[in-house]
Design an enzyme around this catalytic site. Structure first.
Site, PDB file in Angstrom:
ATOM      1  N   THR A 149       0.790  -1.214  -0.068  1.00 37.84           N
ATOM      2  CA  THR A 149       0.160   0.042  -0.007  1.00 37.84           C
ATOM      3  C   THR A 149       0.953   1.305  -0.076  1.00 37.84           C
ATOM      4  O   THR A 149       2.000   1.302   0.626  1.00 37.84           O
ATOM      5  CB  THR A 149      -0.820  -0.049   1.233  1.00 37.84           C
ATOM      6  OG1 THR A 149      -0.291   0.324   2.369  1.00 37.84           O
ATOM      7  CG2 THR A 149      -1.571  -1.328   1.344  1.00 37.84           C
ATOM      8  N   SER A 203       4.900   5.865  -4.895  1.00 41.30           N
ATOM      9  CA  SER A 203       5.615   6.989  -4.502  1.00 41.30           C
ATOM     10  C   SER A 203       6.846   6.501  -3.429  1.00 41.30           C
ATOM     11  O   SER A 203       6.344   5.706  -2.753  1.00 41.30           O
ATOM     12  CB  SER A 203       4.858   7.969  -4.222  1.00 41.30           C
ATOM     13  OG  SER A 203       5.641   9.074  -3.565  1.00 41.30           O
ATOM     14  N   GLY A 204       7.940   7.230  -3.341  1.00 38.77           N
ATOM     15  CA  GLY A 204       8.704   7.134  -2.277  1.00 38.77           C
ATOM     16  C   GLY A 204       9.079   5.617  -1.760  1.00 38.77           C
ATOM     17  O   GLY A 204       9.580   4.839  -2.609  1.00 38.77           O
ATOM     18  N   GLY A 239       7.550   3.041  -0.724  1.00 38.10           N
ATOM     19  CA  GLY A 239       6.471   1.855  -1.357  1.00 38.10           C
ATOM     20  C   GLY A 239       7.084   1.709  -2.783  1.00 38.10           C
ATOM     21  O   GLY A 239       6.919   0.546  -3.252  1.00 38.10           O
ATOM     22  N   TYR A 298       0.493  12.857  13.903  1.00 41.60           N
ATOM     23  CA  TYR A 298       1.215  11.635  13.180  1.00 41.60           C
ATOM     24  C   TYR A 298       2.180  10.814  14.025  1.00 41.60           C
ATOM     25  O   TYR A 298       1.871   9.644  13.738  1.00 41.60           O
ATOM     26  CB  TYR A 298       2.461  12.643  12.160  1.00 41.60           C
ATOM     27  CG  TYR A 298       3.193  11.731  11.418  1.00 41.60           C
ATOM     28  CD1 TYR A 298       2.964  11.039  10.266  1.00 41.60           C
ATOM     29  CD2 TYR A 298       4.374  11.585  11.772  1.00 41.60           C
ATOM     30  CE1 TYR A 298       3.500  10.101   9.561  1.00 41.60           C
ATOM     31  CE2 TYR A 298       5.528  10.582  11.206  1.00 41.60           C
ATOM     32  CZ  TYR A 298       5.016   9.977   9.973  1.00 41.60           C
ATOM     33  OH  TYR A 298       5.993   9.219   9.186  1.00 41.60           O
TER      34      TYR A 298
HETATM   35  P1  NAD Z   1       5.374   9.470  -0.092  1.00 43.29           P
HETATM   36  O1  NAD Z   1       4.380  10.522   0.298  1.00 43.29           O
HETATM   37  O2  NAD Z   1       6.387   9.453  -1.018  1.00 43.29           O
HETATM   38  O3  NAD Z   1       4.533   8.062  -0.260  1.00 43.29           O
HETATM   39  C1  NAD Z   1       3.079   7.897   0.368  1.00 43.29           C
HETATM   40  C2  NAD Z   1       2.224   6.585  -0.351  1.00 43.29           C
HETATM   41  O4  NAD Z   1       1.318   6.488   0.348  1.00 43.29           O
HETATM   42  C3  NAD Z   1       2.026   7.251  -1.693  1.00 43.29           C
HETATM   43  O5  NAD Z   1       2.037   6.217  -2.633  1.00 43.29           O
HETATM   44  C4  NAD Z   1       0.566   7.811  -1.519  1.00 43.29           C
HETATM   45  O6  NAD Z   1      -0.277   7.639  -2.586  1.00 43.29           O
HETATM   46  C5  NAD Z   1       0.198   6.698  -0.320  1.00 43.29           C
HETATM   47  N1  NAD Z   1      -1.150   7.339   0.287  1.00 43.29           N
HETATM   48  C6  NAD Z   1      -1.144   8.275   1.013  1.00 43.29           C
HETATM   49  N2  NAD Z   1      -2.484   8.368   1.499  1.00 43.29           N
HETATM   50  C7  NAD Z   1      -3.246   7.334   1.072  1.00 43.29           C
HETATM   51  C8  NAD Z   1      -4.314   6.973   1.332  1.00 43.29           C
HETATM   52  N3  NAD Z   1      -5.460   7.498   1.889  1.00 43.29           N
HETATM   53  N4  NAD Z   1      -4.637   5.657   0.806  1.00 43.29           N
HETATM   54  C9  NAD Z   1      -3.787   5.224  -0.045  1.00 43.29           C
HETATM   55  N5  NAD Z   1      -2.517   5.560  -0.379  1.00 43.29           N
HETATM   56  C10 NAD Z   1      -2.242   6.773   0.278  1.00 43.29           C
HETATM   57  O7  NAD Z   1       5.944   9.344   1.245  1.00 43.29           O
HETATM   58  P2  NAD Z   1       6.836   7.948   1.902  1.00 43.29           P
HETATM   59  O8  NAD Z   1       8.118   8.781   2.526  1.00 43.29           O
HETATM   60  O9  NAD Z   1       7.380   7.161   0.895  1.00 43.29           O
HETATM   61  O10 NAD Z   1       6.125   7.479   2.934  1.00 43.29           O
HETATM   62  C11 NAD Z   1       5.822   5.936   3.078  1.00 43.29           C
HETATM   63  C12 NAD Z   1       5.535   5.592   4.684  1.00 43.29           C
HETATM   64  O11 NAD Z   1       6.952   5.971   5.259  1.00 43.29           O
HETATM   65  C13 NAD Z   1       4.419   6.648   5.337  1.00 43.29           C
HETATM   66  O12 NAD Z   1       3.738   5.552   6.226  1.00 43.29           O
HETATM   67  C14 NAD Z   1       5.315   7.259   6.225  1.00 43.29           C
HETATM   68  O13 NAD Z   1       4.563   7.864   7.381  1.00 43.29           O
HETATM   69  C15 NAD Z   1       6.880   6.747   6.394  1.00 43.29           C
HETATM   70  N6  NAD Z   1       7.841   7.493   6.835  1.00 43.29           N
HETATM   71  C16 NAD Z   1       8.315   8.303   6.131  1.00 43.29           C
HETATM   72  C17 NAD Z   1       9.553   9.051   6.507  1.00 43.29           C
HETATM   73  C18 NAD Z   1      10.143  10.081   5.492  1.00 43.29           C
HETATM   74  O14 NAD Z   1      10.859  10.817   6.266  1.00 43.29           O
HETATM   75  N7  NAD Z   1       9.872  10.183   4.214  1.00 43.29           N
HETATM   76  C19 NAD Z   1      10.108   8.723   7.852  1.00 43.29           C
HETATM   77  C20 NAD Z   1       9.259   7.880   8.576  1.00 43.29           C
HETATM   78  C21 NAD Z   1       8.113   7.044   8.290  1.00 43.29           C
END
Ligand code: NAD
Length: 257
Positions: free
Chosen positions: A20, A24-25, A27, A158
């Site tokens: 899920t 992006s990122g 995932g 968060y």
């Molecule tokens: P990102 O914004 O690049 O990716 C987020 C992904 O989640 C996207 O594919 C987006 O479409 C999806 N998403 C968001 N809301 C959604 C919804 N309601 N339904 C379905 N999909 C949804 O960010 P990322 O950094 O890759 O984040 C991925 C995970 O890592 C998140 O859970 C985030 O909290 C966690 N995280 C990120 C960081 C960071 O610094 N980037 C640090 C710690 C944890």
């Protein structure tokens, strides 16, 4: 080597993975790596444009589904699509999440509900609705955050949503290991992903925040999404066969400062 023996040397050869937030990122990087390691992959996201770009990057074989993680009806529809395509799930990466910056006194009820609905309720019901499809030795991986153990005054909702996930991973680790299903978490520190651009901060402030985090970090940089994906691969594969209800911190030591 024939195709069958090449597949057998890969860490996820023949496995079906649902990621899920795979558009992006973290995932998306994980989807790429899982494909390289022989998995059949399904991803979700909620933005049509980034899902279309991900489909191009990952190829036509990948199942790409627009599905809102906070909507139970959409989660059920997603599971039906995954069942039709792959019949079962060997690896479930519960990774969709959002972060929004806001001072405590400015957090609205709508912001609170949105973050909790996606990050916590969404993760809970994604795992619950996936359960009938999870293979007997499936791996479930949940993305938490180092914010779940630290004070995060501008990200209080968060951080609390991620602390709830950390608790959930322990409860479900115990609830599901009897069926052979291993539930674990990855707790990233700051990762260079588009999430920073979605946090609600103006561009300049967001860039300054990234620079400050890199400077503060003992490793002097943010993680790349690929560095988190490699830990997801470890938890997805049999290499982590004795890990249950655990959380792996991947943070360049910023969390222990
Ligand atoms: P990102 O914004 O690049 O990716 C987020 C992904 O989640 C996207 O594919 C987006 O479409 C999806 N998403 C968001 N809301 C959604 C919804 N309601 N339904 C379905 N999909 C949804 O960010 P990322 O950094 O890759 O984040 C991925 C995970 O890592 C998140 O859970 C985030 O909290 C966690 N995280 C990120 C960081 C960071 O610094 N980037 C640090 C710690 C944890």
């Amino acid at each position: 080597m024939n195709n069958a023996s090449i597949a057998a040397t890969k860490k996820l050869g023949g496995k079906a993975a649902l990621i899920t937030g795979g558009s992006s990122g973290i995932g998306l990087a994980t989807a790429r790596l899982f494909l390289e390691e022989g998995a059949r992959v399904a991803i979700t996201g909620r933005d049509a444009d980034s899902l279309a770009r991900a489909q191009k990057t990952l190829g036509a074989e990948t199942l790409v589904v627009k599905s809102d993680a906070s909507n139970l009806g959409q989660i059920e529809a997603l599971m039906a699509q995954v069942r039709d395509r792959y019949e079962r799930i060997d690896v479930l990466f519960v990774n969709a999440g959002i972060a929004r910056a806001a001072a405590f006194e400015e957090v609205s009820e709508a912001q609170f509900d949105e973050i909790v609905a996606i990050n916590f309720k969404g993760a809970f019901f994604t795992i619950q609705k996936a359960l009938p499809l999870l293979a007997a030795n499936a791996a479930v991986i949940v993305t938490t955050s180092i914010a779940n153990r630290k004070g995060a005054p501008d990200y209080s909702v968060y951080a609390a949503s991620k602390a709830a996930l950390r608790s959930l991973v322990q409860s479900l680790g115990l609830a599901l290991i009897g069926r052979g299903i291993r539930v674990n978490a990855i707790s990233p520190g700051p990762v260079a992903t588009p999430m920073f651009g979605r946090s609600g901060l103006p561009e300049e402030l967001m860039q300054a925040r990234k620079r400050a985090l890199a400077e503060k970090s003992p490793i002097k940089r943010l993680a790349t999404p690929e560095e988190i994906a490699r830990v997801a691969l470890f938890l997805a594969s049999d290499d982590s066969s004795y890990m249950v209800g655990a959380e792996i911190v991947v943070d360049g030591a910023i969390g222990i400062l």
